[in-house]
Design a protein around this motif. Structure first.
Motif, PDB file in Angstrom:
ATOM      1  N   LEU A  27       0.837  -1.206   0.000  1.00  0.00           N
ATOM      2  CA  LEU A  27       0.000   0.000   0.000  1.00  0.00           C
ATOM      3  C   LEU A  27       0.871   1.256   0.000  1.00  0.00           C
ATOM      4  O   LEU A  27       0.539   2.246  -0.635  1.00  0.00           O
ATOM      5  N   ASN A  28       2.005   1.201   0.699  1.00  0.00           N
ATOM      6  CA  ASN A  28       2.933   2.341   0.702  1.00  0.00           C
ATOM      7  C   ASN A  28       3.479   2.602  -0.697  1.00  0.00           C
ATOM      8  O   ASN A  28       3.668   3.727  -1.112  1.00  0.00           O
ATOM      9  N   LYS A  29       3.736   1.496  -1.408  1.00  0.00           N
ATOM     10  CA  LYS A  29       4.358   1.600  -2.722  1.00  0.00           C
ATOM     11  C   LYS A  29       3.407   2.186  -3.766  1.00  0.00           C
ATOM     12  O   LYS A  29       3.815   2.839  -4.699  1.00  0.00           O
ATOM     13  N   ARG A  30       2.106   1.911  -3.570  1.00  0.00           N
ATOM     14  CA  ARG A  30       1.142   2.249  -4.621  1.00  0.00           C
ATOM     15  C   ARG A  30       0.623   3.678  -4.581  1.00  0.00           C
ATOM     16  O   ARG A  30      -0.122   4.085  -5.446  1.00  0.00           O
ATOM     17  N   GLN A  31       0.935   4.403  -3.545  1.00  0.00           N
ATOM     18  CA  GLN A  31       0.490   5.794  -3.481  1.00  0.00           C
ATOM     19  C   GLN A  31       1.493   6.569  -2.645  1.00  0.00           C
ATOM     20  O   GLN A  31       2.300   5.987  -1.945  1.00  0.00           O
ATOM     21  N   LEU A 116      -8.290  -6.604   5.732  1.00  0.00           N
ATOM     22  CA  LEU A 116      -7.307  -5.744   6.400  1.00  0.00           C
ATOM     23  C   LEU A 116      -6.897  -4.574   5.517  1.00  0.00           C
ATOM     24  O   LEU A 116      -6.823  -3.425   5.977  1.00  0.00           O
ATOM     25  N   ALA A 117      -6.649  -4.857   4.237  1.00  0.00           N
ATOM     26  CA  ALA A 117      -6.236  -3.790   3.311  1.00  0.00           C
ATOM     27  C   ALA A 117      -7.339  -2.743   3.227  1.00  0.00           C
ATOM     28  O   ALA A 117      -7.082  -1.534   3.315  1.00  0.00           O
ATOM     29  N   LEU A 121      -7.189   1.081   4.817  1.00  0.00           N
ATOM     30  CA  LEU A 121      -7.398   2.167   3.862  1.00  0.00           C
ATOM     31  C   LEU A 121      -8.511   3.102   4.335  1.00  0.00           C
ATOM     32  O   LEU A 121      -8.342   4.327   4.381  1.00  0.00           O
ATOM     33  N   VAL A 122      -9.649   2.520   4.686  1.00  0.00           N
ATOM     34  CA  VAL A 122     -10.790   3.312   5.144  1.00  0.00           C
ATOM     35  C   VAL A 122     -10.407   4.113   6.390  1.00  0.00           C
ATOM     36  O   VAL A 122     -10.699   5.309   6.489  1.00  0.00           O
TER      37      VAL A 122
END
Length: 196
Positions: A27-31, A116-117, A121-122
């Motif tokens: 998730l860190n990598k994608r944004q 979890l993802a 995120l939410v």
């Protein structure tokens, strides 16, 4: 961007902590709007002094109480396998959230990692809205019998969250909210992450 610390509030029962950490790194990598800092030490209530322990023990929102204590005033998401009581999936107060995977296997698929993802995120968006904006629109997460899968909607029943995760998207209202708060780039990133 803002950093959000993520820590396990208990040794997880339904998922592999290392797989979860990998997920956060993805998730860190994608944004690039925020960054999850992972605290690898599982929280141990015995590390607190007795006054701190008593402040949370047995309270209705025990996990959230510990999370707030650990947050020390900074954005924080605590993840637990224990029940949060009537709040099945998460609790949030200001810049702190608690997320629970309690008995998720009864509701799978989606997998606990999808859950979890999605939850992390939410909660990140909620924390951003609470700390950098006027917060959520008045109707957000209110109980409603009619659900159309918007990110900021209350999931009427546990089973309804499955569909919400599988079809997560932003409604025009949600998009407008994020656009007004954080600008178009943030909104687009969130929309694409939800579509993963």
């Amino acid at each position: 961007g803002s950093h959000i610390r993520v820590k396990l509030l208990a040794q997880p029962r339904e998922f592999d902590p290392y797989a979860f950490v990998y997920l956060l790194y993805e998730l860190n990598k994608r944004q690039r709007h925020w960054y999850f800092e992972v605290d690898f030490d599982v929280f141990n209530p015995n590390a607190l002094n007795s006054t701190e322990r008593q402040a949370c023990a047995g309270t209705r929102n025990e996990a959230l109480c510990y999370a707030e204590m650990l947050a020390r005033g900074r954005p924080f998401i605590g993840v637990t396998s224990d029940s949060l009581g009537e709040d099945f999936f998460w609790q949030n107060r200001g810049s702190v959230s608690a997320v629970s995977t309690y008995s998720w296997q009864e509701y799978a698929p989606p997998s606990v990692y999808d859950f979890l993802a999605y939850s992390v995120l939410v909660q990140s968006i909620l924390i951003h809205l609470n700390t950098q904006c006027a917060g959520l629109p008045p109707a957000a997460f209110r109980e409603s019998r009619v659900a159309y899968g918007d990110l900021f909607q209350f999931a009427p029943r546990r089973t309804a969250l499955k569909a919400a995760i599988l079809a997560a998207h932003l409604s025009p209202t949600g998009e407008e909210l994020l656009l007004n708060c954080f600008g178009g780039d943030y909104m687009t990133q969130v929309a694409s992450l939800l579509g993963q």
